[in-house]
Write an enzyme that holds these catalytic residues in place. Sequence first.
Site, PDB file in Angstrom:
ATOM      1  N   ARG A 146       0.827  -1.344   0.366  1.00 35.88           N
ATOM      2  CA  ARG A 146      -0.605   0.192   0.385  1.00 35.88           C
ATOM      3  C   ARG A 146       0.890   1.153   0.438  1.00 35.88           C
ATOM      4  O   ARG A 146       2.031   1.150   0.346  1.00 35.88           O
ATOM      5  CB  ARG A 146      -1.029  -0.040   1.244  1.00 35.88           C
ATOM      6  CG  ARG A 146      -1.811  -1.360   1.407  1.00 35.88           C
ATOM      7  CD  ARG A 146      -2.386  -1.113   2.529  1.00 35.88           C
ATOM      8  NE  ARG A 146      -3.408  -2.568   2.709  1.00 35.88           N
ATOM      9  CZ  ARG A 146      -3.203  -3.201   3.470  1.00 35.88           C
ATOM     10  NH1 ARG A 146      -1.923  -3.839   3.779  1.00 35.88           N
ATOM     11  NH2 ARG A 146      -4.056  -4.544   3.335  1.00 35.88           N
ATOM     12  N   LYS A 170      -1.643  -2.549   7.716  1.00 34.02           N
ATOM     13  CA  LYS A 170      -3.236  -2.349   8.566  1.00 34.02           C
ATOM     14  C   LYS A 170      -3.378  -2.543  10.157  1.00 34.02           C
ATOM     15  O   LYS A 170      -2.491  -3.983  10.578  1.00 34.02           O
ATOM     16  CB  LYS A 170      -4.641  -2.539   8.087  1.00 34.02           C
ATOM     17  CG  LYS A 170      -4.898  -1.532   7.422  1.00 34.02           C
ATOM     18  CD  LYS A 170      -6.121  -1.400   6.119  1.00 34.02           C
ATOM     19  CE  LYS A 170      -6.157  -0.500   5.228  1.00 34.02           C
ATOM     20  NZ  LYS A 170      -6.755  -1.191   4.686  1.00 34.02           N
ATOM     21  N   HIS A 240      -2.847   2.842  -5.864  1.00 33.52           N
ATOM     22  CA  HIS A 240      -3.615   1.519  -5.233  1.00 33.52           C
ATOM     23  C   HIS A 240      -3.871   1.353  -7.253  1.00 33.52           C
ATOM     24  O   HIS A 240      -3.465  -0.090  -6.909  1.00 33.52           O
ATOM     25  CB  HIS A 240      -5.220   2.575  -4.927  1.00 33.52           C
ATOM     26  CG  HIS A 240      -5.645   1.179  -5.043  1.00 33.52           C
ATOM     27  ND1 HIS A 240      -5.831  -0.068  -3.888  1.00 33.52           N
ATOM     28  CD2 HIS A 240      -7.179   0.600  -5.385  1.00 33.52           C
ATOM     29  CE1 HIS A 240      -6.829  -0.453  -3.666  1.00 33.52           C
ATOM     30  NE2 HIS A 240      -7.388  -0.365  -4.418  1.00 33.52           N
ATOM     31  N   ARG A 243      -1.246  -1.444  -7.223  1.00 33.53           N
ATOM     32  CA  ARG A 243      -1.472  -3.057  -6.551  1.00 33.53           C
ATOM     33  C   ARG A 243      -2.301  -3.319  -6.706  1.00 33.53           C
ATOM     34  O   ARG A 243      -2.456  -4.990  -6.938  1.00 33.53           O
ATOM     35  CB  ARG A 243      -2.285  -1.861  -4.778  1.00 33.53           C
ATOM     36  CG  ARG A 243      -1.834  -3.399  -3.803  1.00 33.53           C
ATOM     37  CD  ARG A 243      -3.035  -2.103  -2.215  1.00 33.53           C
ATOM     38  NE  ARG A 243      -3.739  -3.634  -1.317  1.00 33.53           N
ATOM     39  CZ  ARG A 243      -3.276  -3.862  -0.348  1.00 33.53           C
ATOM     40  NH1 ARG A 243      -1.135  -4.286  -0.578  1.00 33.53           N
ATOM     41  NH2 ARG A 243      -3.647  -4.750   0.224  1.00 33.53           N
ATOM     42  N   HIS A 266      -3.858  -9.458   3.194  1.00 29.53           N
ATOM     43  CA  HIS A 266      -5.572  -8.831   3.492  1.00 29.53           C
ATOM     44  C   HIS A 266      -6.310  -9.860   4.471  1.00 29.53           C
ATOM     45  O   HIS A 266      -4.979 -10.922   4.835  1.00 29.53           O
ATOM     46  CB  HIS A 266      -6.570  -9.626   2.321  1.00 29.53           C
ATOM     47  CG  HIS A 266      -6.328  -8.064   1.961  1.00 29.53           C
ATOM     48  ND1 HIS A 266      -6.409  -9.157  -0.228  1.00 29.53           N
ATOM     49  CD2 HIS A 266      -6.514  -6.719   1.464  1.00 29.53           C
ATOM     50  CE1 HIS A 266      -6.649  -7.905  -0.239  1.00 29.53           C
ATOM     51  NE2 HIS A 266      -6.809  -6.510  -0.115  1.00 29.53           N
ATOM     52  N   TYR A 275      -9.643  -8.701  -6.676  1.00 28.30           N
ATOM     53  CA  TYR A 275      -9.302  -8.251  -7.577  1.00 28.30           C
ATOM     54  C   TYR A 275      -9.000  -9.623  -8.741  1.00 28.30           C
ATOM     55  O   TYR A 275      -8.543  -9.908 -10.105  1.00 28.30           O
ATOM     56  CB  TYR A 275      -7.573  -8.735  -7.469  1.00 28.30           C
ATOM     57  CG  TYR A 275      -7.720  -7.612  -7.007  1.00 28.30           C
ATOM     58  CD1 TYR A 275      -6.815  -6.213  -7.001  1.00 28.30           C
ATOM     59  CD2 TYR A 275      -7.382  -8.166  -5.458  1.00 28.30           C
ATOM     60  CE1 TYR A 275      -6.382  -4.960  -5.690  1.00 28.30           C
ATOM     61  CE2 TYR A 275      -7.142  -6.703  -4.281  1.00 28.30           C
ATOM     62  CZ  TYR A 275      -6.803  -5.461  -4.746  1.00 28.30           C
ATOM     63  OH  TYR A 275      -6.373  -3.859  -3.666  1.00 28.30           O
TER      64      TYR A 275
END
Length: 296
Positions: A146, A170, A240, A243, A266, A275
Amino acid sequence: MSIESFISYLSLEKNYSPHTTTAYRNDLVEFKNYCRQQFQLEEINQISYNLIRSWIVSLVESGVSNRSVNRKIASLKAYYKFLLRVGILTINPLAKHKALKTSKKIEIPFSEIEMENVISQIPFENNFEGKRDKLIIELLYTTGIRRAELIGLRVKDVDCKAGTIKVLGKRNKERIIPLLETTKELFLEYNLERSRLKAVEDEAYVFLSGKGNKIYETLVYRIINKYFSLVSAKVKKSPHILRHTFATHLLNKGADLNSVKELLGHSSLASTQVYTHNSIAELKKVHFSAHPRSKK
C-alpha cells in the site's frame, strides 16, 4: 463521553492510523453539527435511529454518494459500539441498520505492456529523484504494498541480502514480502544516491524527498501519475492501481489466491477476491481460444 475519547481509543488501543482517525472524527463532528442545527441537540451519545435516518436522507438528497454515506454511518456505528463497550449505552441505535446499496467499483489495472513501457522504456533521470521514482514504481508493482506502507518503510526493514522487506500493514500487522532481483538492484542504485544527500532529516525512512524529509502521500501520487500519464490513457493512475495490477497479473499467471492474499496483507479472502474479475477475463480468453466448440 466525548468524541475525542473515542478517537483516543481508536489511536491507542486499536492502532488506527492518523489518516483513519481523522476521517472518523470528521464524520462524527459532521453528524454532531447536524444534530445541533436541526434538533438543537448538543450531544450525540443518546440518539434514536429515526434521527440518524433523517441525517442519511439529508446526505443522499444533498448528492452524497451511497458509498460515502455508508462510510459515515460506519464511523457512527463504531462510535456507538464504543459507547456500549464503556457502559454509556445499552442498545446500539444502528444495530439493525442496513447499508445503502452501492455499485461495484471496478478499477482497471495497467496492462503488462504499460508496466513494461514505464519501467523499461521511460528514461528516468540519472539522479536522486529519478532513481527514487523508478524504485517506487518497481516496488509498488512487484510487491503490491500500500502507499502508506511504502511511505512508512524503514531502512532497517529492507534486507537486500535476504531479498525481503518487512512491511507494517493495517492494525500494525507485520508481513514479510520477497523482492525480485530487479528490485534489489534498484534498491542498491537508489541507496547510493540517497547516501549523497547533504541533509537528511528523517534518516530512518527509506524514501525521502530531495530535502531529506520522509515522503508524503501526495508526492507518491504525483510520481505515479507523472510517469504513467506518458504511457497510459487510463483515467485513474494511482498507487492503488499498481497494487491492483500486482494482484491481477499474479492471478492471471496462475498464482494461488491464498498466496496473493498473504502478499497483499488481507485479513480475509473476500478482500482479495475483488481482484479476480480480470483473471476470469483471462480464463475466458484461454477457454475461447482452446476449446473445440468455440470455433463452431
